[in-house]
Design an enzyme around this catalytic site. Structure first.
Site, short mmCIF file in Angstrom:
data_model
loop_
_atom_site.label_atom_id
_atom_site.label_comp_id
_atom_site.label_asym_id
_atom_site.label_seq_id
_atom_site.Cartn_x
_atom_site.Cartn_y
_atom_site.Cartn_z
N HIS A 284 39.09 24.96 -8.21
CA HIS A 284 38.19 26.11 -7.99
C HIS A 284 37.97 26.36 -6.50
O HIS A 284 37.75 25.45 -5.72
CB HIS A 284 36.87 25.96 -8.75
CG HIS A 284 35.99 24.84 -8.35
ND1 HIS A 284 35.09 24.94 -7.31
CD2 HIS A 284 35.82 23.59 -8.87
CE1 HIS A 284 34.41 23.81 -7.20
NE2 HIS A 284 34.83 22.97 -8.13
N ASP A 296 34.94 18.97 -3.11
CA ASP A 296 34.60 19.77 -4.29
C ASP A 296 34.57 21.26 -3.92
O ASP A 296 33.54 21.77 -3.54
CB ASP A 296 33.24 19.33 -4.82
CG ASP A 296 32.85 19.99 -6.11
OD1 ASP A 296 33.75 20.51 -6.81
OD2 ASP A 296 31.65 20.02 -6.45
N GLU A 330 33.29 28.47 -10.24
CA GLU A 330 33.11 27.32 -11.12
C GLU A 330 31.71 26.72 -10.96
O GLU A 330 31.09 26.30 -11.94
CB GLU A 330 34.17 26.25 -10.81
CG GLU A 330 34.16 25.06 -11.78
CD GLU A 330 33.23 23.93 -11.39
OE1 GLU A 330 33.01 23.02 -12.21
OE2 GLU A 330 32.71 23.93 -10.24
N GLU A 331 31.20 26.71 -9.74
CA GLU A 331 29.97 25.97 -9.46
C GLU A 331 28.74 26.56 -10.12
O GLU A 331 27.88 25.83 -10.59
CB GLU A 331 29.74 25.89 -7.94
CG GLU A 331 30.76 25.06 -7.18
CD GLU A 331 30.70 23.58 -7.51
OE1 GLU A 331 29.93 23.19 -8.39
OE2 GLU A 331 31.43 22.81 -6.88
N ASP A 358 39.72 18.55 -9.94
CA ASP A 358 38.34 18.87 -9.55
C ASP A 358 37.50 17.60 -9.57
O ASP A 358 36.41 17.57 -10.12
CB ASP A 358 37.75 19.92 -10.49
CG ASP A 358 36.36 20.38 -10.04
OD1 ASP A 358 36.00 20.14 -8.87
OD2 ASP A 358 35.63 20.96 -10.86
N HIS A 428 28.26 18.14 -3.89
CA HIS A 428 27.22 19.17 -3.77
C HIS A 428 26.24 18.91 -2.62
O HIS A 428 25.11 19.39 -2.64
CB HIS A 428 26.40 19.30 -5.07
CG HIS A 428 27.20 19.77 -6.24
ND1 HIS A 428 26.65 19.88 -7.50
CD2 HIS A 428 28.49 20.14 -6.36
CE1 HIS A 428 27.57 20.30 -8.33
NE2 HIS A 428 28.71 20.46 -7.66
#
Length: 473
Positions: A284, A296, A330-331, A358, A428
């Site tokens: 992503h 990520d 995606e997030e 991912d 994140h």
């Protein structure tokens, strides 16, 4: 009778010779793939630009827009048969000015703590929120306390990731519900806000964001939600044990905007024999806004680009169409993955295999695979080809959030499984940056993905032939 025996014997010898030749050819081609990735790879260079020149790429942001343009241009440079953008309407959420929070234990006695707004949260009132704190270990405890103990307070969800689970994604799955649904549930009991312990296995000062949802909660009932660093979660929990009348103040300035148009970035090499059978590899393109999203999922993006480049570099002509898809959103919405599957269904496309990266750019260990027993057995027959590269993990069950909407029928889903022990140190958070990615590990992951795509394309997954089974012997 003797002539039949001789014929059968030569037939068996022919099959064995064919199997040995195929195994030898595959070993050589896989060796070429790893050599090309490690000695002349592009993945690290691509990631450097994506992370350091573009930066964070939250859906609807300028960074996401620049990432779409950059990756499309890089795909075009590879000389693929087709490159295009697939429009997707995505949510646009902005953080605004940096969040601020402190714990007050008495008049003039305060300690600042590290928080970050959860993606999709509303802002606090302009003057912030200040209230007492109720610590719980999960959503299920809210019912035990009831409205009489929760109303007017800030709920502090403090269930940690389970450290004794070797599979760290299991530990993540065991507590992420409090981040995603905690605000909605606490609001139903009259809470004025929520603070959630970061999804992180180590103790540090980095709060980790992530998506949250209010579900169908009316807008006037919604409460602001933030993550707190693990160090400050430990502090807050310890001080509450001796002073449960303390107050917590926090201020957030986030805002939800109207949806905007973005794109999945897609490129393909058309299959020479079965162009209607589509194999997907992807990651992503979007990331959270705190770091630059190198693990990520910048790593998955550049590894997926590298798969098509390596296939072309070794001179292999795929039998099936191999398509790279760089999914957007995606997030905080999965709009890209859902849109891709929707268009695939409307076009009656025949997807036979999808591989997603991912889980960070760490040392590859193998794959998680969602397949029938027969399909999985066939993939296992190639395990010895990966042994020289220390790839040993082939387990049923896996895929990825963006390729899961493709699931159905005989479709096989696979997810690259890197070593996950450090992944949630960065997931994140503001420290998910380019310097945390090891060049060699990233390149090994790209080569591992390419090798699996090569084998699936060459042999297919519909039936198991005797010849291919013997490759495992």
């Amino acid at each position: 009778m003797r002539s039949i025996y001789i014929a059968v014997t030569f037939f068996c010898i022919g099959i064995m010779a064919s199997a040995q030749t195929s195994s030898s050819d595959d070993s050589l081609n896989i060796r070429k793939i790893y050599d090309m990735s490690l000695l002349n790879g592009k993945s690290y260079e691509w990631l450097d630009h994506l992370s350091n020149d573009i930066g964070s790429r939250l859906s609807g942001s300028y960074g996401a827009e620049q990432a779409v343009k950059y990756t499309k241009a890089e795909l075009e440079k590879l000389g693929l048969d087709k490159v295009w953008l697939q429009p997707v309407m995505v949510p646009k959420w902005t953080r605004g000015e940096r969040e601020f929070a402190y714990v007050q234990t008495g008049p003039g006695e305060t300690r600042n703590i590290n928080i970050t707004a959860l993606g999709g949260s509303i802002a606090t009132p302009a003057g912030g929120i200040k209230a007492g704190v109720l610590e719980v270990e999960g959503i299920e405890q809210l019912k035990e306390y009831g409205r009489e103990n929760i109303e007017g307070k800030i709920v502090f969800f403090n269930r940690p990731m389970q450290a004794d689970l070797i599979q760290t994604f299991e530990a993540y799955g065991g507590c992420v519900d409090q981040r995603y649904s905690g605000a909605r549930e606490a609001a139903n009991y009259g809470a004025v806000g929520v603070i959630v312990r970061s999804m992180n296995l180590r103790l540090d000062d980095f709060p980790h964001t992530g998506s949250m949802s209010y579900g169908d909660l009316p807008e006037d009932k919604r409460i602001p939600a933030a993550a707190v660093s693990t160090n400050d979660a430990e502090y807050l929990s310890s001080i509450l044990k001796i002073q449960n009348d303390l107050e917590l103040y926090y201020k957030m300035n986030c805002e939800q905007h109207e949806d905007v148009e973005s794109y999945n970035v897609i490129g393909e090499i058309t299959g020479s024999e079965y162009p209607g059978e589509i194999m997907v590899v992807g990651g992503h393109l979007d990331s959270w806004d705190l770091g630059d999203g190198s693990h990520d999922d910048g790593a998955g993006v550049v590894q997926s680009l590298e798969v098509l480049r390596l296939i072309k570099e070794i001179g292999y002509q795929p039998k099936r169409t191999i398509r790279v898809v760089l999914f957007i959103n995606e997030e905080n919405g999965l709009r890209g993955g859902n849109k891709y599957a929707e268009v695939a269904r409307s076009n009656s496309e025949n997807h036979v295999f999808a591989l997603e990266s991912d889980a960070g750019g760490f040392t590859p260990r193998g794959f998680g695979i969602t397949a029938t027993d027969a399909q999985f057995k066939k993939i296992l027959s190639w395990k010895n080809l990966f042994k020289p590269y220390l790839i040993h993990y082939f387990e049923k069950g896996g895929g990825g959030a963006d390729i899961n909407p493709l699931k159905g029928g005989d479709m096989v889903l696979a997810g690259l499984r890197p070593d996950s022990q450090r992944y949630f140190d960065y997931h994140h958070a503001a420290n998910d940056t380019f310097d945390k990615v090891n060049k060699r590990e990233l390149e090994l992951g790209a080569a591992t993905m390419t090798s699996l795509m090569y084998l699936v394309d060459k042999y297919g997954l519909d039936n198991i032939s005797k010849t291919n089974t013997e490759l495992a012997d």
